[in-house]
Scaffold this motif. Structure first.
Motif, PDB file in Angstrom:
ATOM      1  N   SER A 256       0.974  -1.524   0.094  1.00 60.54           N
ATOM      2  CA  SER A 256       0.000   0.296  -0.215  1.00 60.54           C
ATOM      3  C   SER A 256       0.932   0.871  -0.081  1.00 60.54           C
ATOM      4  N   TYR A 257       2.050   1.213   0.728  1.00 64.18           N
ATOM      5  CA  TYR A 257       2.602   2.565   0.907  1.00 64.18           C
ATOM      6  C   TYR A 257       3.648   2.197  -0.690  1.00 64.18           C
ATOM      7  N   ILE A 258       4.305   1.383  -1.314  1.00 66.81           N
ATOM      8  CA  ILE A 258       4.900   1.507  -2.489  1.00 66.81           C
ATOM      9  C   ILE A 258       3.991   2.418  -3.830  1.00 66.81           C
ATOM     10  N   PHE A 259       2.648   1.586  -3.488  1.00 65.02           N
ATOM     11  CA  PHE A 259       1.501   2.161  -4.387  1.00 65.02           C
ATOM     12  C   PHE A 259       0.969   3.586  -4.731  1.00 65.02           C
ATOM     13  N   ARG A 260       0.756   3.680  -3.179  1.00 63.21           N
ATOM     14  CA  ARG A 260       0.413   5.188  -2.742  1.00 63.21           C
ATOM     15  C   ARG A 260       1.312   5.821  -2.769  1.00 63.21           C
ATOM     16  N   THR A 261       2.809   6.055  -2.187  1.00 62.95           N
ATOM     17  CA  THR A 261       3.235   6.951  -2.721  1.00 62.95           C
ATOM     18  C   THR A 261       4.077   6.818  -4.457  1.00 62.95           C
ATOM     19  N   GLY A 262       4.016   5.793  -5.199  1.00 64.43           N
ATOM     20  CA  GLY A 262       3.772   6.088  -6.248  1.00 64.43           C
ATOM     21  C   GLY A 262       2.665   6.504  -7.517  1.00 64.43           C
ATOM     22  N   LYS A 263       2.081   7.346  -6.766  1.00 69.08           N
ATOM     23  CA  LYS A 263       0.384   7.891  -7.368  1.00 69.08           C
ATOM     24  C   LYS A 263      -0.196   6.459  -7.549  1.00 69.08           C
ATOM     25  N   CYS A 264      -0.943   6.040  -7.207  1.00 67.03           N
ATOM     26  CA  CYS A 264      -1.419   4.818  -7.430  1.00 67.03           C
ATOM     27  C   CYS A 264      -2.900   5.464  -6.459  1.00 67.03           C
ATOM     28  N   ILE A 265      -4.211   4.878  -6.833  1.00 67.54           N
ATOM     29  CA  ILE A 265      -5.500   5.084  -5.959  1.00 67.54           C
ATOM     30  C   ILE A 265      -5.997   4.014  -6.090  1.00 67.54           C
ATOM     31  N   PRO A 266      -6.516   3.179  -4.246  1.00 72.72           N
ATOM     32  CA  PRO A 266      -7.258   2.029  -4.976  1.00 72.72           C
ATOM     33  C   PRO A 266      -8.172   1.963  -5.373  1.00 72.72           C
ATOM     34  N   ILE A 267      -8.813   1.100  -5.847  1.00 69.90           N
ATOM     35  CA  ILE A 267     -10.054   1.041  -6.228  1.00 69.90           C
ATOM     36  C   ILE A 267     -10.632  -0.111  -6.030  1.00 69.90           C
ATOM     37  N   THR A 268     -11.734  -0.640  -5.658  1.00 65.78           N
ATOM     38  CA  THR A 268     -12.529  -1.908  -5.159  1.00 65.78           C
ATOM     39  C   THR A 268     -13.419  -1.978  -6.614  1.00 65.78           C
TER      40      THR A 268
ATOM     41  N   GLN B  39     -17.295   4.930  -4.752  1.00 67.45           N
ATOM     42  CA  GLN B  39     -16.735   4.830  -4.156  1.00 67.45           C
ATOM     43  C   GLN B  39     -16.370   6.109  -3.252  1.00 67.45           C
ATOM     44  N   GLU B  40     -16.127   5.823  -2.400  1.00 66.61           N
ATOM     45  CA  GLU B  40     -14.715   7.228  -1.813  1.00 66.61           C
ATOM     46  C   GLU B  40     -13.532   7.416  -2.487  1.00 66.61           C
ATOM     47  N   HIS B  41     -12.862   5.935  -2.880  1.00 63.77           N
ATOM     48  CA  HIS B  41     -11.428   6.417  -3.863  1.00 63.77           C
ATOM     49  C   HIS B  41     -12.001   6.974  -5.479  1.00 63.77           C
ATOM     50  N   MET B  42     -13.021   7.117  -5.522  1.00 65.63           N
ATOM     51  CA  MET B  42     -13.471   7.092  -6.731  1.00 65.63           C
ATOM     52  C   MET B  42     -13.357   9.091  -6.504  1.00 65.63           C
ATOM     53  N   SER B  43     -13.392   9.478  -5.467  1.00 59.32           N
ATOM     54  CA  SER B  43     -14.242  10.811  -5.420  1.00 59.32           C
ATOM     55  C   SER B  43     -12.472  11.172  -5.397  1.00 59.32           C
ATOM     56  N   GLU B  44     -11.362  10.136  -4.496  1.00 58.07           N
ATOM     57  CA  GLU B  44     -10.436  10.968  -4.796  1.00 58.07           C
ATOM     58  C   GLU B  44      -9.867  11.356  -6.280  1.00 58.07           C
ATOM     59  N   ALA B  45     -10.059  10.334  -6.704  1.00 53.36           N
ATOM     60  CA  ALA B  45      -9.833  10.492  -8.549  1.00 53.36           C
ATOM     61  C   ALA B  45     -10.235  12.149  -8.833  1.00 53.36           C
ATOM     62  N   LEU B  46     -11.367  12.012  -8.415  1.00 53.20           N
ATOM     63  CA  LEU B  46     -11.587  13.426  -9.073  1.00 53.20           C
ATOM     64  C   LEU B  46     -11.079  14.038  -8.539  1.00 53.20           C
ATOM     65  N   GLU B  47     -10.623  14.218  -7.330  1.00 51.35           N
ATOM     66  CA  GLU B  47     -10.484  15.672  -6.801  1.00 51.35           C
ATOM     67  C   GLU B  47      -8.660  15.617  -7.683  1.00 51.35           C
ATOM     68  N   ARG B  48      -8.278  14.582  -7.971  1.00 51.07           N
ATOM     69  CA  ARG B  48      -6.762  14.645  -8.600  1.00 51.07           C
ATOM     70  C   ARG B  48      -7.478  15.250  -9.551  1.00 51.07           C
ATOM     71  N   LEU B  49      -8.209  15.199 -10.230  1.00 45.72           N
ATOM     72  CA  LEU B  49      -9.072  15.533 -11.842  1.00 45.72           C
ATOM     73  C   LEU B  49      -9.219  17.685 -11.493  1.00 45.72           C
ATOM     74  N   LYS B  50      -9.678  17.526 -10.954  1.00 47.96           N
ATOM     75  CA  LYS B  50     -10.075  19.029 -10.257  1.00 47.96           C
ATOM     76  C   LYS B  50      -8.432  20.019  -9.988  1.00 47.96           C
ATOM     77  N   ASP B  51      -7.564  18.886  -9.664  1.00 50.99           N
ATOM     78  CA  ASP B  51      -6.470  19.684  -9.512  1.00 50.99           C
ATOM     79  C   ASP B  51      -5.672  19.686 -10.516  1.00 50.99           C
ATOM     80  N   GLY B  52      -6.103  20.023 -11.541  1.00 47.82           N
ATOM     81  CA  GLY B  52      -5.750  19.801 -13.236  1.00 47.82           C
ATOM     82  C   GLY B  52      -4.595  18.593 -13.589  1.00 47.82           C
ATOM     83  N   SER B  53      -4.699  17.545 -13.080  1.00 46.67           N
ATOM     84  CA  SER B  53      -3.401  16.559 -13.053  1.00 46.67           C
ATOM     85  C   SER B  53      -4.139  15.585 -14.274  1.00 46.67           C
TER      86      SER B  53
END
Length: 275
Positions: free
Chosen positions: A108-120, A127-141
């Motif tokens: 989890s630590y390795i993939f998280r620091t490697g900019k991976c977003i976990p999806i169930t 699901q909560e991590h899709m909201s995180e993905a949306l936040e990254r898009l809102k950042d322009g990433s």
């Protein structure tokens, strides 16, 4: 359920050193597999490189591709000259299967620091991590997704896409640039063997979405359907292109967005076979 090790995914975590170390190591592995263990040819690489380096400020980028193995990301990026040596802040975020990449705290630590977003898988588009993905898009990433939702190694037409990527496009305040990519030869039996294989990555042109028009069409198409009450609805009402969409309208919209991506990927798949 909260977000898995979200703190490790932050750019300021330990001064950004873990992120840089992981992305550098993964990049070296990807280049080795793509260019030393195999021969990788990339078509229209400049299209992606230009969008990663110099798209308009605040405009997010989503790349979508077929999915042939668990090594697709990062190996598919190994054939792009200069892509993996970019500033780690410009590197892609990617949706990754929680049951494969986040089995234990070390992974989890390795993939998280490697900019991976976990999806169930099977956890739904809200699901909560899709909201995180949306936040990254809102950042322009830049976010990469595999919208088929699972690995398919057969050389067959692109299957019906899951709605997760479509929901991100619809909910993002700034419509993302969506770029289709097809790769061939990327299966685990060939990419890591001693016998050199010919791998191919083909970058398409950005898919044009008139989201306001698609929202209007979805609202109109859903107007005659019986909609569950807000208490019974499984999905939240969302706002897209200035309109509120209930679950029925969202299903219409996500279907239309997904079909357009599927058609673009299939057209590119057929082109890749001829190249």
């Amino acid at each position: 359920m909260g977000r898995i090790m979200e703190w490790a995914a932050r750019s300021n975590h330990l001064g950004g050193v873990p992120r840089k170390a992981v992305i550098t190591a993964v990049g070296a592995f990807a280049r080795a597999v793509a260019n030393l263990c195999n021969k990788t040819t990339v078509h229209s690489a400049d299209t992606l490189m230009t969008l990663v380096r110099s798209r308009p400020p605040g405009v997010p980028l989503i790349t979508v591709s077929n999915h042939m193995s668990t090594l697709d990301d990062p190996v598919m990026w190994g054939g792009f000259k200069g892509l993996l040596s970019l500033d780690p802040e410009l590197a892609r975020w990617v949706l990754a299967a929680e049951d494969i990449c986040f089995k234990n705290p070390v992974f989890s630590y390795i993939f998280r620091t490697g900019k991976c977003i976990p999806i169930t898988r099977g956890g739904g588009i809200y699901q909560e991590h899709m909201s995180e993905a949306l936040e990254r898009l809102k950042d322009g990433s830049w976010l990469h997704t595999f919208p088929e939702g699972k690995v398919f190694q057969e050389d067959v037409p692109i299957r019906r896409l899951k709605w997760g990527t479509a929901s991100l496009i619809a909910r993002c305040p700034v419509t993302p640039i969506v770029l289709p990519i097809i790769h061939r030869g990327f299966d685990e039996k060939t990419t890591v063997t001693a016998v050199e294989q010919n791998l191919k990555v083909v970058v398409g042109e950005p898919i044009e979405f008139d989201v306001p028009m698609m929202v209007e069409t979805a609202v109109s198409a859903s107007s005659g359907h019986v909609t569950a009450s807000l208490q019974e609805a499984k999905w939240p009402v969302i706002s897209a292109a200035g309109k509120e969409l209930d679950e029925t309208a969202q299903r219409c919209l996500y279907t239309a967005l997904s079909e357009k991506m599927q058609n673009s990927l299939e057209t590119l798949r057929l082109l890749a076979k001829r190249l």
